[in-house]
Design a protein around this motif. Structure first.
Motif, PDB file in Angstrom:
ATOM      1  N   ARG A 174      -2.972 -27.445  -7.812  1.00 41.35           N
ATOM      2  CA  ARG A 174      -1.879 -28.188  -7.165  1.00 41.35           C
ATOM      3  C   ARG A 174      -2.507 -29.480  -6.679  1.00 41.35           C
ATOM      4  O   ARG A 174      -3.298 -29.476  -5.747  1.00 41.35           O
ATOM      5  N   SER A 175      -2.182 -30.576  -7.325  1.00 35.93           N
ATOM      6  CA  SER A 175      -2.763 -31.856  -6.929  1.00 35.93           C
ATOM      7  C   SER A 175      -2.266 -32.205  -5.521  1.00 35.93           C
ATOM      8  O   SER A 175      -1.237 -31.701  -5.073  1.00 35.93           O
ATOM      9  N   PRO A 176      -2.996 -33.060  -4.812  1.00 32.67           N
ATOM     10  CA  PRO A 176      -2.610 -33.365  -3.434  1.00 32.67           C
ATOM     11  C   PRO A 176      -1.172 -33.859  -3.343  1.00 32.67           C
ATOM     12  O   PRO A 176      -0.765 -34.750  -4.097  1.00 32.67           O
ATOM     13  N   GLU A 177      -0.406 -33.236  -2.450  1.00 38.10           N
ATOM     14  CA  GLU A 177       0.982 -33.640  -2.263  1.00 38.10           C
ATOM     15  C   GLU A 177       1.333 -33.633  -0.789  1.00 38.10           C
ATOM     16  O   GLU A 177       0.822 -32.823  -0.022  1.00 38.10           O
ATOM     17  N   ILE A 178       2.188 -34.559  -0.435  1.00 35.93           N
ATOM     18  CA  ILE A 178       2.579 -34.751   0.962  1.00 35.93           C
ATOM     19  C   ILE A 178       3.914 -34.071   1.191  1.00 35.93           C
ATOM     20  O   ILE A 178       4.818 -34.142   0.361  1.00 35.93           O
ATOM     21  N   GLY A 179       4.019 -33.384   2.323  1.00 37.30           N
ATOM     22  CA  GLY A 179       5.259 -32.700   2.659  1.00 37.30           C
ATOM     23  C   GLY A 179       5.421 -32.590   4.164  1.00 37.30           C
ATOM     24  O   GLY A 179       4.684 -33.204   4.937  1.00 37.30           O
ATOM     25  N   LEU A 180       6.382 -31.794   4.566  1.00 39.88           N
ATOM     26  CA  LEU A 180       6.665 -31.576   5.980  1.00 39.88           C
ATOM     27  C   LEU A 180       6.561 -30.098   6.303  1.00 39.88           C
ATOM     28  O   LEU A 180       6.828 -29.249   5.458  1.00 39.88           O
ATOM     29  N   ALA A 181       6.190 -29.807   7.525  1.00 43.12           N
ATOM     30  CA  ALA A 181       6.167 -28.430   8.018  1.00 43.12           C
ATOM     31  C   ALA A 181       6.806 -28.417   9.402  1.00 43.12           C
ATOM     32  O   ALA A 181       6.629 -29.353  10.185  1.00 43.12           O
ATOM     33  N   MET A 182       7.548 -27.373   9.686  1.00 44.22           N
ATOM     34  CA  MET A 182       8.181 -27.236  10.994  1.00 44.22           C
ATOM     35  C   MET A 182       7.144 -26.720  11.992  1.00 44.22           C
ATOM     36  O   MET A 182       6.440 -25.758  11.722  1.00 44.22           O
ATOM     37  N   VAL A 183       7.064 -27.390  13.125  1.00 40.47           N
ATOM     38  CA  VAL A 183       6.168 -26.972  14.205  1.00 40.47           C
ATOM     39  C   VAL A 183       7.016 -26.209  15.213  1.00 40.47           C
ATOM     40  O   VAL A 183       8.069 -26.680  15.644  1.00 40.47           O
TER      41      VAL A 183
END
Length: 155
Positions: free
Chosen positions: A42-51
């Motif tokens: 999985r090449s580097p990818e930007i995403g969001l995560a819920m904190v």
């Protein structure tokens, strides 16, 4: 079944890799010399995560907000059926940081590389983090204000 001690040590090194400044991580990885070949699962990818947070640390959980993170998964190129995958999750948008963290995670699982990466990358990163915490604590301490409460005429 996953060995608990191994899982704990992996958790610690992944934390050190994720929290390290990119410039220091690159410097330490460069000192390892020639690294084995690897490929991206999985090449580097930007995403969001819920904190999520908890009121007073133990109360009901609540959604605090989202954080940007970058993830990457690599696999070391090896002869035979033994494949070692490394994972990198870092806060922010640094694709290079996630890649280096994933490569180091994979190398730390490889018996020929584990001690070298541990001594030349992980330990210096932990030492730098400790030094940073001490410097921040000293700076905070220098600005401390002590307030005293006075009793006035009450007996």
């Amino acid at each position: 079944m996953v060995d608990t001690a191994q899982a704990q040590s992996r958790s610690k090194w992944m934390s050190a890799l994720a929290k390290a400044p990119l410039s220091l991580l690159e410097e330490r990885v460069t000192k390892l010399g020639a690294l084995p070949e690897y490929r991206f699962l999985r090449s580097p990818e930007i995403g969001l995560a819920m904190v999520r947070g908890r009121a007073e640390g133990a109360g009901q959980p609540f959604n605090l907000g989202e954080i940007t993170l970058t993830r990457c998964v690599v696999q070391l190129e090896q002869a035979g059926d033994d494949s070692i995958s490394g994972f990198g999750y870092v806060a922010g948008r640094s694709q290079r940081h996630a890649e280096l963290a994933a490569v180091c995670d994979a190398l730390l699982q490889h018996p020929d590389w584990q001690s070298k990466v541990q001594t030349q990358v992980i330990e210096p990163l932990r030492a730098a983090a400790r030094q940073q915490r001490v410097a921040e604590a000293a700076e905070v301490e220098s600005t401390r204000v002590n307030f005293f409460t006075l009793l006035r005429g009450e007996a």
